[in-house]
Design a protein around this motif. Structure first.
Motif: not given
Length: 305
Positions: A144-147, A239-251
């Motif tokens: 569910d997290t945008p990444a 798109a960067l704004c939408t994904m910035a919140a949750g992506q760093a922890a999932h890459a």
């Protein structure tokens, strides 16, 4: 000894003064790809200068000879000079500077192989839990997290989550995928591995710290620029704004994520209407990047050195 002093001063300037000046400049954000080349030119120039400094320090006093041997000796490149040794066989003076150059090179190879193993393990996991999308040319993860991120290398892979597919518009999604394709096509993982290696070997050096941090940010900007050539500025920025919140922890390690280093700086840069860099500036920067590694040998060969 004069050559050693000149080379040591040059290495100090490149290792301490130059990175502060370059990091505080505005032009690298206008032309990030060339800025990465200049950072790598500084790294290579420092390494060569340190190797030549070591050579001149360990080589006994010498004088000019005629012919090619004299020229090589004058430039500090002779192979027959030897260090004083207690044993019957001296140690070739080339061994010390060669070690200075080989240690970063060996560490670079180790870093590349380590990152390749990490990516290979992650690809194995993706084969089990992800599904390939021919339309997107990517692997989709049911999360569910945008990444969105890419695994570069010989078997590149772009990964996007179901959350990103749900939240991003088609234009936003395509701009994100184009950003990841830019990392793969540009082989950015090798450029980043080089500065990571240099930072591990010379962790006390300002050049090492700044080159690693700035290269990571500039490579993201370079990928942004490629995406912006084909897609609207607002699409990638939103798109960067939408994904910035949750992506760093999932890459995962060894991957490039669209919301990677300096997301706020990159967003500001995207929204700013900037003039394209003048071709003359690009030509000068390319010449500087290519010429930096040549300066230490020229300095060692200068008359009176």
């Amino acid at each position: 000894m004069t050559a050693a002093l000149a080379l040591a001063c040059y290495a100090a300037a490149v290792g301490v003064v130059a990175p502060k000046a370059l990091a505080g400049s505005a032009w690298p954000h206008r032309t990030p790809a060339l800025a990465v080349a200049v950072w790598h030119g500084l790294v290579l120039s420092f390494t060569i200068a340190l190797a030549l400094t070591t050579y001149h320090l360990v080589t006994p006093t010498w004088h000019l000879h005629s012919g090619m041997s004299g020229l090589l000796r004058f430039c500090g490149l002779t192979l027959d000079a030897r260090m004083p040794a207690t044993g019957p066989i001296g140690v070739p003076a080339i061994a010390a500077p060669a070690s200075v150059a080989l240690i970063p090179l060996v560490r670079f190879g180790h870093e590349v192989l380590r990152a390749r193993r990490v990516r290979a393990r992650h690809r194995g996991v993706l084969d089990l839990v992800g599904r390939r999308s021919a339309r997107l040319r990517a692997t989709v993860l049911d999360h569910d997290t945008p990444a969105a991120y890419c695994l570069p290398g010989r078997r590149p892979r772009i990964v996007v989550s179901a959350g990103a597919l749900r939240l991003l518009s088609p234009t936003q999604l395509e701009s994100v995928l184009e950003h990841e394709r830019a990392h793969i096509a540009g082989r950015h993982h090798l450029a980043l591995a080089a500065t990571e290696t240099f930072a591990r070997v010379f962790r006390w050096l300002p050049l090492a710290r700044e080159a690693r941090a700035q290269t990571a940010l500039l490579l993201e900007m370079a990928a942004d620029d490629r995406a912006l050539r084909r897609h609207p500025r607002q699409a990638l920025a939103s798109a960067l704004c939408t994904m910035a919140a949750g992506q760093a922890a999932h890459a995962p390690g060894g991957a490039f994520a669209v919301s990677g280093p300096g997301a706020v700086v990159r967003l500001r840069r995207m929204l700013d209407v900037r003039r394209r860099p003048h071709p003359a500036l690009c030509g000068v920067l390319a010449a500087v990047a290519a010429g930096l590694p040549l300066l230490p040998p020229l300095l060692g060969c200068a008359p009176g050195m």
